[in-house]
Design a protein around this motif. Structure first.
Motif, PDB file in Angstrom:
ATOM      1  N   TYR A  18     -33.511   9.717  -8.951  1.00  0.00           N
ATOM      2  CA  TYR A  18     -32.455   9.461 -10.198  1.00  0.00           C
ATOM      3  C   TYR A  18     -31.241   8.872  -9.508  1.00  0.00           C
ATOM      4  O   TYR A  18     -30.509   8.071 -10.353  1.00  0.00           O
ATOM      5  CB  TYR A  18     -32.287  10.773 -11.011  1.00  0.00           C
ATOM      6  CG  TYR A  18     -31.511  10.354 -12.258  1.00  0.00           C
ATOM      7  CD1 TYR A  18     -30.308  10.699 -12.221  1.00  0.00           C
ATOM      8  CD2 TYR A  18     -32.204   9.942 -13.116  1.00  0.00           C
ATOM      9  CE1 TYR A  18     -29.470  10.498 -13.577  1.00  0.00           C
ATOM     10  CE2 TYR A  18     -31.366   9.749 -14.449  1.00  0.00           C
ATOM     11  CZ  TYR A  18     -30.197   9.858 -14.431  1.00  0.00           C
ATOM     12  OH  TYR A  18     -29.422   9.758 -15.674  1.00  0.00           O
ATOM     13  N   GLN A  21     -30.447   3.919  -8.495  1.00  0.00           N
ATOM     14  CA  GLN A  21     -30.973   3.065  -9.488  1.00  0.00           C
ATOM     15  C   GLN A  21     -30.252   1.900  -9.634  1.00  0.00           C
ATOM     16  O   GLN A  21     -29.027   1.845  -9.222  1.00  0.00           O
ATOM     17  CB  GLN A  21     -30.659   3.932 -10.899  1.00  0.00           C
ATOM     18  CG  GLN A  21     -31.528   5.016 -11.196  1.00  0.00           C
ATOM     19  CD  GLN A  21     -30.961   5.723 -12.369  1.00  0.00           C
ATOM     20  OE1 GLN A  21     -29.747   5.461 -12.891  1.00  0.00           O
ATOM     21  NE2 GLN A  21     -31.429   6.622 -12.916  1.00  0.00           N
ATOM     22  N   THR A  23     -29.414  -1.259 -12.273  1.00  0.00           N
ATOM     23  CA  THR A  23     -29.511  -1.564 -13.784  1.00  0.00           C
ATOM     24  C   THR A  23     -28.980  -2.647 -14.170  1.00  0.00           C
ATOM     25  O   THR A  23     -28.076  -3.349 -13.574  1.00  0.00           O
ATOM     26  CB  THR A  23     -28.659  -0.506 -14.724  1.00  0.00           C
ATOM     27  OG1 THR A  23     -28.902   0.871 -14.133  1.00  0.00           O
ATOM     28  CG2 THR A  23     -28.758  -0.677 -16.122  1.00  0.00           C
ATOM     29  N   ARG A 107     -33.634  -0.676 -16.153  1.00  0.00           N
ATOM     30  CA  ARG A 107     -33.340   0.265 -14.986  1.00  0.00           C
ATOM     31  C   ARG A 107     -34.441   0.394 -14.066  1.00  0.00           C
ATOM     32  O   ARG A 107     -35.662   0.499 -14.737  1.00  0.00           O
ATOM     33  CB  ARG A 107     -32.849   1.708 -15.534  1.00  0.00           C
ATOM     34  CG  ARG A 107     -32.470   2.444 -14.273  1.00  0.00           C
ATOM     35  CD  ARG A 107     -31.807   4.039 -14.835  1.00  0.00           C
ATOM     36  NE  ARG A 107     -30.525   3.570 -15.157  1.00  0.00           N
ATOM     37  CZ  ARG A 107     -29.805   4.039 -16.020  1.00  0.00           C
ATOM     38  NH1 ARG A 107     -30.621   4.985 -16.727  1.00  0.00           N
ATOM     39  NH2 ARG A 107     -28.577   3.740 -16.284  1.00  0.00           N
ATOM     40  N   GLU A 109     -35.882   2.357 -10.508  1.00  0.00           N
ATOM     41  CA  GLU A 109     -35.466   3.379  -9.545  1.00  0.00           C
ATOM     42  C   GLU A 109     -35.569   2.515  -7.982  1.00  0.00           C
ATOM     43  O   GLU A 109     -36.498   1.661  -7.827  1.00  0.00           O
ATOM     44  CB  GLU A 109     -36.632   4.534  -9.568  1.00  0.00           C
ATOM     45  CG  GLU A 109     -36.417   5.023 -10.721  1.00  0.00           C
ATOM     46  CD  GLU A 109     -35.336   6.037 -11.153  1.00  0.00           C
ATOM     47  OE1 GLU A 109     -34.466   6.366 -10.184  1.00  0.00           O
ATOM     48  OE2 GLU A 109     -34.904   6.085 -12.240  1.00  0.00           O
TER      49      GLU A 109
END
Length: 134
Positions: A18, A21, A23, A107, A109
């Motif tokens: 998490y 990332q 974006t 987004r 990962e």
């Protein structure tokens, strides 16, 4: 019975994916603080793409490396995420991901590759985000 009897592999659980990332926003591409920290606040990176597999990578490099791109300030100056306002980079992502809408946010990962001081982003594994009010 002992812990070692189970032949377990020790894994690091301090940081989750998490924290890694990227974006894509309407005008800015943001890289999370976790990415910046893991790469040790690199001044320059390379961006690489594979259109067939829809994978993007970033890799730490020297400022003298051809096609290098300014990424982060040093640790003391960099506050949080890295925001890149580069239309060419954004257009390259939208070109590779032809099903993405330029007015939406996405987004992805990242996966850290420590031996190469790099992250890869499998763009097909994206999450569409709610649009922010402008």
């Amino acid at each position: 019975m002992r812990f070692k009897d189970f032949n377990l592999e020790i894994v690091t659980v301090e940081r989750t994916s998490y924290d890694y990332q990227m974006t894509l926003n309407k005008n800015v591409i943001t890289f999370s603080k976790g990415i910046v920290e893991e790469l040790n606040y690199p001044n320059q990176v390379l961006f690489a793409f594979n259109k067939e597999t829809k994978v993007m990578g970033i890799q730490v490099c020297r400022s003298t490396t051809k096609s290098s791109f300014k990424f982060s300030k040093n640790k003391e100056e960099q506050k949080g995420v890295v925001k890149i306002s580069n239309r060419n980079l954004r257009d390259a992502l939208l070109h590779i991901m032809d099903d993405w809408d330029s007015n939406k946010r996405y987004r992805v990962e990242g996966v850290y590759i420590p031996d190469d001081k790099a992250f890869i982003f499998e763009l097909n594994k994206y999450h569409e985000l709610k649009t922010q009010r402008e």
